[in-house]
Write a protein that holds these residues in place. Structure first.
Motif, short mmCIF file in Angstrom:
data_model
loop_
_atom_site.label_atom_id
_atom_site.label_comp_id
_atom_site.label_asym_id
_atom_site.label_seq_id
_atom_site.Cartn_x
_atom_site.Cartn_y
_atom_site.Cartn_z
N GLY A 10 -6.76 3.11 -6.23
CA GLY A 10 -5.30 2.70 -6.37
C GLY A 10 -4.36 3.64 -6.96
N LYS A 11 -4.54 5.01 -6.80
CA LYS A 11 -3.84 5.97 -7.41
C LYS A 11 -2.35 5.77 -6.60
CE LYS A 11 -6.43 9.41 -6.39
NZ LYS A 11 -7.42 8.60 -5.58
N SER A 12 -2.08 5.85 -5.47
CA SER A 12 -0.95 5.73 -4.68
C SER A 12 -0.45 4.69 -4.96
CB SER A 12 -0.89 6.12 -3.39
OG SER A 12 -1.90 7.21 -2.99
N SER A 13 -0.89 3.70 -4.89
CA SER A 13 -0.40 2.16 -5.45
C SER A 13 0.32 2.24 -6.77
CB SER A 13 -1.27 0.98 -5.40
OG SER A 13 -1.55 0.95 -3.90
N LEU A 14 -0.24 2.91 -7.81
CA LEU A 14 0.25 2.75 -9.14
C LEU A 14 1.38 3.72 -9.17
CD1 LEU A 14 -3.09 3.08 -11.32
CD2 LEU A 14 -1.55 1.23 -11.29
N ILE A 15 1.40 4.96 -8.26
CA ILE A 15 2.55 5.88 -8.56
C ILE A 15 3.69 5.14 -7.75
CG2 ILE A 15 3.39 7.79 -7.07
CD1 ILE A 15 0.57 9.08 -7.69
N ASN A 16 3.55 4.45 -6.62
CA ASN A 16 4.70 3.32 -5.99
C ASN A 16 5.20 2.49 -6.97
OD1 ASN A 16 4.23 4.66 -3.53
ND2 ASN A 16 2.95 3.24 -2.69
N ARG A 17 4.16 1.89 -7.80
CA ARG A 17 4.98 1.06 -8.84
C ARG A 17 5.84 1.84 -10.00
NH1 ARG A 17 5.81 -4.46 -9.70
NH2 ARG A 17 4.42 -5.66 -8.27
N LEU A 18 5.37 2.93 -10.52
CA LEU A 18 6.11 3.49 -11.24
C LEU A 18 7.52 3.99 -10.74
CD1 LEU A 18 3.05 5.78 -12.89
CD2 LEU A 18 4.58 4.02 -14.17
N LEU A 19 7.34 4.50 -9.47
CA LEU A 19 8.55 4.94 -8.72
C LEU A 19 9.56 3.97 -8.33
CD1 LEU A 19 7.08 7.68 -6.51
CD2 LEU A 19 8.49 8.05 -8.60
#
Length: 354
Positions: free
Chosen positions: A202-211
């Motif tokens: 879920g790394k990319s999903s977490l980055i999307n959330r932060l962005l």
């Protein structure tokens, strides 16, 4: 482009001044392509190219490296002339049977180690990532993702926190945004945070959330084993609107340590301290008399699964070192044979010309 927001500091500035040949500009590698690199400079982005002679001498720049580049007039291209000494490098053994180093990212301040709660939660895998982060000298932070699907996660949090003294553990959810405020505590202008973890954590999903935007491609979770699908094929650096740099690394289906002695010592400190009490310096920690490790195990000071993991990583590093020695010896022998053949050829040419 403000270089300080990318992590530029006095140390990199000093290194650049020593290398500058005039007309060179500093930039940071933010993405690697097949034959070029996306580089951010003060004048904006450009495509960095490396000459074959440069690659033969130094190897390719890594994601996150600072480089000295010579921009080509009237073009969005630049020739990478040098790589500045990195503060640290996250390196692992290349996947499979090949013995070689793969640099995942360079100049990282914080390592977000992402693991999914539920069936995919694996403390032994987390120990490997912790050893990798400690070896590089970055601050490790464990993120237990998918907390929305597994709200009862107190046991997993305690297990994760027990892996390394003082490590911060956050239960988060990329789906709902739960716990993301805790992540932002580790982010600020000029600091680089890398997201590391197995494929589908879920790394990319977490980055999307932060962005706050769908910047990274993601895939749905498999119902059978609760694992996500591998989506990030190569890493990239991403600027956060509020300051900070994020590194989304490619998912790792396997993580073989490349250099991990110091990292393993830090992660398994209780075992290393017990080993220091052994009667014999070459103790194998099995049946030897006066073994501090087996005594600590019997006293309940060391968990059996931790000891097994420590032994496994130690054997893995020893085996890798042996293979590296053999590879270096083979390369030296190959070079000597080449020099001998070259010398023989020149001798024949001289005789033929006399």
């Amino acid at each position: 482009m403000d270089l300080e927001s990318l992590g530029w500091d006095a140390r990199f500035a000093s290194s650049f001044r020593e290398l500058d040949r005039g007309g060179w500009v500093p930039g940071r590698v933010v993405e690697k392509h097949r034959r070029s690199y996306s580089v951010l400079t003060e004048a904006g982005p450009c495509f960095g190219l490396c000459r074959r002679s440069f690659l033969d001498r130094h190897g390719p720049p890594a994601l996150g490296d600072w480089v000295a580049a010579r921009r080509l007039p009237g073009e969005t291209k630049a020739v990478i002339e040098a790589v500045l000494p990195a503060r640290n490098r996250f390196a692992r053994k290349k996947a499979g049977l090949e013995t070689g180093e793969q640099v995942v990212a360079a100049n990282v301040d914080v390592a977000f180690l992402v693991a999914a709660l539920g069936l995919d939660f694996n403390p032994r895998r987390l120990e490997r990532y912790l050893a990798l982060a400690c070896e590089a000298g970055a601050t490790p932070v464990i993120l237990l993702n998918k907390a929305d699907l597994h709200p009862e996660h107190a046991v997993e949090r305690r297990e994760a926190a027990a892996l390394l003294e003082g490590v911060r553990v956050h239960a988060v959810s990329a789906a709902t945004g739960l716990g993301l405020d805790g992540l932002r505590e580790h982010l600020s202008a000029g600091r680089t945070a890398a997201f590391l973890g197995s494929s589908g954590a879920g790394k990319s999903s977490l980055i999307n959330r932060l962005l706050g935007a769908e910047s990274q491609r993601v895939a749905a979770v498999r119902a059978g084993d609760e694992r996500g699908r591998h989506t990030t094929a190569s890493g990239r650096l991403i600027l956060l609107p509020g300051g900070g740099v994020l590194v989304d690394t490619a998912g790792m289906r396997e993580l073989g340590l490349w250099e991990g002695d110091s990292g393993v010592e830090q992660v398994f400190r209780e075992i290393e301290e017990a080993a220091g009490r052994c009667r014999f310096r070459d103790c194998a920690h099995a049946v030897e008399p006066g073994c501090g490790v087996t005594a600590a195990l019997a006293a309940g000071e060391i968990a059996p699964e931790r000891l097994e993991s420590w032994r496994k990583l130690g054997l893995e590093l020893a085996h890798l070192a042996e293979k590296q020695d053999k590879r270096l010896e083979a390369e030296r022998e190959k070079r000597w044979k080449k020099l001998i053949r070259l010398g023989q050829q020149r001798s024949r040419e001289k005789r033929g010309g006399s």
